[in-house]
Design a protein around this motif. Structure first.
Motif, mmCIF file in Angstrom:
data_model
loop_
_atom_site.group_PDB
_atom_site.id
_atom_site.type_symbol
_atom_site.label_atom_id
_atom_site.label_comp_id
_atom_site.label_asym_id
_atom_site.label_seq_id
_atom_site.Cartn_x
_atom_site.Cartn_y
_atom_site.Cartn_z
ATOM 1 N N ALA A 251 37.981 30.305 33.006
ATOM 2 C CA ALA A 251 38.539 31.658 33.048
ATOM 3 C C ALA A 251 37.421 32.603 33.471
ATOM 4 O O ALA A 251 36.923 33.411 32.682
ATOM 5 N N GLY A 382 42.683 33.549 35.547
ATOM 6 C CA GLY A 382 42.126 34.872 35.815
ATOM 7 C C GLY A 382 43.156 35.751 36.478
ATOM 8 O O GLY A 382 44.097 35.266 37.121
ATOM 9 N N ALA A 395 46.180 38.543 33.796
ATOM 10 C CA ALA A 395 45.155 37.691 33.186
ATOM 11 C C ALA A 395 45.749 36.844 32.065
ATOM 12 O O ALA A 395 45.483 35.636 31.965
#
Length: 428
Positions: A251, A382, A395
């Protein structure tokens, strides 16, 4: 069943926290690693030595962010996000000194006093073109010559996409608009106190209560693979082996992903955001949010002890003279706050924060990002990977999807203690 499975999440921004919470809720073991001294990524509260607390950026949610609101509920923080302007967003136009109350949803525009300034009958087909799932086009030319462009469309575009309206993607903004028009979708929410206490800290506490192991100050140096699958994570001199029944979520921002996975096609064009934070001797008891038109900045969020001003798509903003910049912005927002009835006490300490890579540049014609790790047992997460605008909602949705995808395919394994970096084997 996810019992016996383990997820290693690298990056404790919002996407990483969402991935870790998803794994926890599925019964998996979770190990979370963050390079910075604190979790949160771009959604964090900064606490300098002076004690002046402020968020690194002005992040807001709307009712059309179901994943974000659900995550807040899961960690017991939903009531900490409140509506600062339930009667409509106050928008101050510095060009003529007027203040309007604008409904964020077209459903509220039946009231003349809640319509965006400059909205005319000729704008309706243009707005429909923007909202419908049609071919992607730059937003600016759709409204060329229309007063609505400067008074509503441009501020909305840079707020949502953080990209200049002349090149911004109609498809990206359209996806957000189609959600906003749903019942309750246009309700605006901000954290009552700040992103740290109202988002990050509750999420981190929920992970700790679920037995997750977390380590800050741990930057991933390299990823090792064997037979097409991830086999180890290298943090400095520590090496964490990744065995059967274990997966890894990266991430991380695109530049970090490219460093760790050379050759992967990731976005390399970004847009900055500039924020100015100023302490207040006194402010409103509950947060106030005011939009700005015809000024250098676009938004001001005023809390009890400080205010935060945002300049989105701030590529041309210079920060070499912070005192001059602060003075300019305070001069701009003073009449806006007065018109909106927001009283502030004496100004105190000021901080200028410019994030050069705040979001990817979301331009028309770019199409969705299709980056895939290409390594078994490893998934990317992300806001830059979502077809939605690069926001908190994107996100969280991305982090949850990455965790679900890995857990679905991981075989069960015998439970063993989660590794700590200081107890890991040394990397060669």
């Amino acid at each position: 069943m996810s019992a016996g499975r383990r997820l290693h999440v690298v990056g404790a921004g919002v996407a990483g926290l969402a991935a870790a919470l998803t794994a926890r809720d599925a019964g998996a073991e979770v190990a979370l690693y963050e390079a910075a001294p604190q979790p949160g990524g771009r959604c964090r509260t900064i606490v300098p030595a002076t004690g002046f607390r402020y968020d690194n950026g002005t992040h807001a949610l709307v009712g059309a962010n179901p994943r974000a609101l659900a995550l807040l509920s899961r960690v017991g923080a939903r009531e900490r996000w409140i509506e600062p302007e339930p009667e409509g967003l106050p928008v101050y136009d510095a060009r003529d000194g007027t203040l309007s109350r604008v409904a964020l949803s077209p459903a509220g525009w039946w009231r003349r006093d809640r319509r965006p300034p400059g909205l005319g009958f000729a704008d309706l087909p243009r707005l429909a073109r923007l909202a419908l799932p049609l071919a992607d086009r730059p937003i600016g030319p759709l409204f060329a010559g229309r007063p609505l462009l400067e008074g509503f469309v441009e501020p909305l575009t840079v707020a949502v996409l953080n990209t200049p309206v002349a090149i911004a993607s109609s498809a990206k903004l359209g996806r957000a608009l189609r959600r906003v028009v749903r019942p309750g979708g246009a309700r605006l929410y901000v954290a009552r106190t700040g992103l740290g206490p109202d988002l990050v800290e509750p999420a981190f506490a929920a992970l700790a209560a679920g037995g997750a192991v977390a380590r800050t100050g741990a930057r991933l140096k390299a990823i090792e693979t064997r037979a097409g699958r991830v086999s180890a994570l290298v943090f400095g001199e520590a090496r964490i082996a990744i065995g059967e029944g274990e997966g890894v979520v990266l991430a991380l921002p695109p530049a970090e992903v490219a460093r760790l996975l050379p050759g992967l096609d990731v976005p390399d064009a970004y847009e900055p955001i500039l924020n100015v934070h100023v302490g207040l001797a006194s402010g409103p008891a509950t947060p106030r949010f005011v939009g700005l038109v015809g000024t250098f900045s676009q938004w001001v969020l005023v809390r009890e002890d400080h205010l935060s001003v945002t300049v989105s798509a701030a590529g041309e903003a210079k920060t070499g003279d912070p005192e001059g910049l602060v003075a300019r912005i305070l001069g701009e927002i003073a009449p806006a706050l007065a018109a909106a009835g927001v009283a502030t006490g004496e100004y105190g300490e000021a901080r200028v924060v410019k994030e050069k890579r705040a979001t990817i540049r979301q331009v028309a014609g770019a199409g969705p990002v299709r980056a895939r790790a290409g390594v078994g047992g490893l998934a990317l997460a992300g806001d830059w990977l979502s077809p939605l605008p690069a926001t908190i909602e994107a996100a969280i949705a991305s982090g949850e999807a990455a965790a679900h995808a890995l857990l679905r395919d991981l075989p069960a394994r015998a439970r063993t203690p989660l590794p700590a970096l200081d107890a890991a084997e040394r990397a060669p």
